[in-house]
Scaffold this active site. Sequence first.
Site, short mmCIF file in Angstrom:
data_model
loop_
_atom_site.label_atom_id
_atom_site.label_comp_id
_atom_site.label_asym_id
_atom_site.label_seq_id
_atom_site.Cartn_x
_atom_site.Cartn_y
_atom_site.Cartn_z
N HIS A 429 2.44 -1.48 -1.62
CA HIS A 429 1.84 -1.23 -0.30
C HIS A 429 1.39 -2.54 0.34
O HIS A 429 1.71 -2.81 1.51
CB HIS A 429 0.66 -0.28 -0.44
N GLU A 430 0.66 -3.34 -0.41
CA GLU A 430 0.14 -4.59 0.16
C GLU A 430 1.26 -5.55 0.50
O GLU A 430 1.27 -6.17 1.57
CB GLU A 430 -0.86 -5.23 -0.81
N HIS A 433 2.99 -5.06 3.77
CA HIS A 433 2.35 -5.60 4.97
C HIS A 433 2.97 -6.95 5.34
O HIS A 433 3.17 -7.26 6.52
CB HIS A 433 0.85 -5.76 4.76
#
Length: 653
Positions: A429-430, A433
Amino acid sequence: MRSFLLASLASLSVISVYGHPHARSTLTRRGVDLDSYRMKHAATYKNVAEVVADHNINTLAKRASAQDIATDLVKATIPNATFRLVSDSYVSDNGVAHFYFKQTANGLDIDTADFNVNIGRDGNVFSFGNSFYKGDVPAPPSLTKRDGSEPVAALKSAVDVLALPVSAQSATAEPKDATETYAIKKTTGTVSEPEARLVYLVDDEGKLALTWRVETDIMSNWLLSYVDVKDGSKVHAVVDYSADATYNVYPWGINDPTEGERQLVTDGFYPPASEFGWHNDGKMAFKTTRGNNGIAHTNWDNKMSGFLDLPRPTSEDLNFDYPFSLNQTDFHDYGNASITQLFYTSNKYHDLLYTLGFNEKAGNFEINNNGAGGVGQDFVYLNAQDGERFNNANFATPPDGSPARMRMYIWNQTTPFRDCSFEAGVVIHEYTHGLSNRLTGGPANSGCLSMLESGGMGEGWSDFFATAIRLKPSDTRAKDYTMGEWISGSEFGIRNYKYSTNLEVNPQVYTDVDQYTRVHPIGNIWASMLYEVLWNLIDKYGKNDDWLPEFNSAGVPKDGKYLAMKLALDGMALQPCNPTFVSARDAIIDADKALTGGANLCEIWSGFAKRGLGEKAVYSTGGRTNSFDVPAGVCNNSTVSSQARRVKLPLSV
C-alpha cells in the site's frame, strides 16, 4: 566490457564493482568449491580512537584538500609503495569523505592491495584501513602488447579448472585501452565478452604472483579468476560478484502471519528489473539491507536525517536469518527480522512494478538508472519500526531524482504490539503511493494527487494493488478481503467496508464520496470499483498466481489479474494532474484502448457502472451524480440498467 577494480577491504561492508552481478551459484553442482579459492589476506583497520592516539598521524601537515591529506597518509604509512587513486571517492551524508587507493607494481595493479582513508568533517584523518603489500617487488615483466594467445590460454585454463560452461575453442583476443587488458572474442556461454587483464596478486606464500585476471559472467556466477602467468594450470584465487542472498521472511504471496509461516527464501530478484541484484547499485556491493532499489533499517529514535547511519543487519554471506516470534513483547528484539521483511517485500514489489511499466523512464525508485532514462539517485529509505508514532505507515514521494521515504510504525492495538512490516499489504500500500504520485502528472511533479478526491484515489490505488497481489489460487469473485485486519487486530480492518463484489457486503457507490472529508474512506470507494473491474477481467482471462505476469507478443498480460493492474498503472500515466473518479475512469478505459485496442471495454465499464461510475456519472464540487449505465454498444449492443447494480452481473459483463 568495463574493467573491474576490486576493493576488498575487510573493514568495509561494501566492495567496489562496476557492472551487475547475478545470483544463484551453479558451480557447486559441477564439483567446484569456490570457497576454496577465496582470497586469503585480510586488511588492517585503524579506528578513530587509534588514529587520535597516534602522534605520527596527528603531525601530518594540513593540506588544501581532503584528497591531499589522504594521499599523504598513504605515503607516510607505506613509504615505498606506488599507488593510484581510485575514481569512486565520495562524501557520505555524515560528512565523512572516503578515498580509495590501489597499490601498483611495475605499472600493474596489485589486485589484493587496497588502502581506504576516511577524512572527517574537520579535515583530519578519521580512520583508515589497508592491505598494501610490503614485500619485495619482482623484476618488471615485458609490457609490450601480446599477440593474444596468452589471455586466450588463461581463459581456457579458467574454464578447465573451474568447469565453467564456456566454449573458447575459437576464441581470439583484442587489446583494449587499459594496460595489458584484452577483450576475448568468439566465445559462447557467457553473458558478455570475457576480459583478461594482467595484474599482480599476493599468493598463499605472501609473495607477488603475476596473473591473468580473467573475468567471465556466466549468469549464475560472475567471476574474476586469477590464472598464474607461468603455470597456466594454477588458479590462485577466484572472486565471485554473485551471491545467494537468503532471507527469513513471510514469502511473497503471504499477506500476514495468519496466512502462513516464515521461510528461508533465496534471492528472488528479477534481473531485468534489478540488473544489479538487490544488494548492489552498480558501483558498490553491499553486505547489508541496502541496494539499488532501497535501504532498510530501524529508526527507533525518529531521526529525520542521517538514514545511512541507522542500524541495519550485516552479513558477509548475505544470510539475513533473524529470529521473530508473534509472542515477543519487545519489538526492539526483532528489529533485524523486521528490516529483512521490509527490504524483501519492497524489492519484490519494485521488480513486479517494473514488469508492469514502472521503470526508470517512468520515474521509479533507483539510485543507478544505468542509462535507462529518468534521473536516478532516488531509491527508497525504508524505515522499519519508525519511532515517530504508533498505528500508521506513510510514504513520502519527492520528484524523480530525490529519494523517497517509507515509514512503518508499530501498532499498539493488540497485545503484544504488532509490526506492520510483517503485513505485506501495508508495505505494498505504502509503496504504491510512490507509484501513483510519480506517474500522475509525470515523475517531476509529485503534487498531482493533492485534491481530496484525487488524494482519496491515491489511497484507493494503494489498497487495490495490495489486494490484487494477495489473491490466492482458489479465490473467486465471491472472495472478500479486509485491509489491515492483522495489524489492527480487528476483523473489520482499517476501512469502512471489505473489498467485495457483493453489494450486500460492500454497498458503496460513487455518490457516497459526498459524505467524506478524509482520503481513506474515499479511497475505499475507488478501490471497490477497481475490485469489480479486477474480477470482471479475471472471469474473462483467468488468474496468474505466479509472482510475475506473462505477456503476449503485444505486451499485454495474458491473465485478468495482471491486466487489471497494468491498466490501472497505465491509467495513472495518462490521467491529468489531480484527476477525479470520472477522469481516472476514462484514463483506464483509454489505457485499455492503447494496450489492447479496447478489447475489454465491457468489463471495465461494467465494473465502474455497478458502483455508480457509469457513462453519465458527474463530478461536481456541489455533489456527485451516480450513473449505472454502460454506453450503448459496449456490451453486446445493449446497456446495463441502473437496476442491475443491486444484482450479480452476468459473467459476460
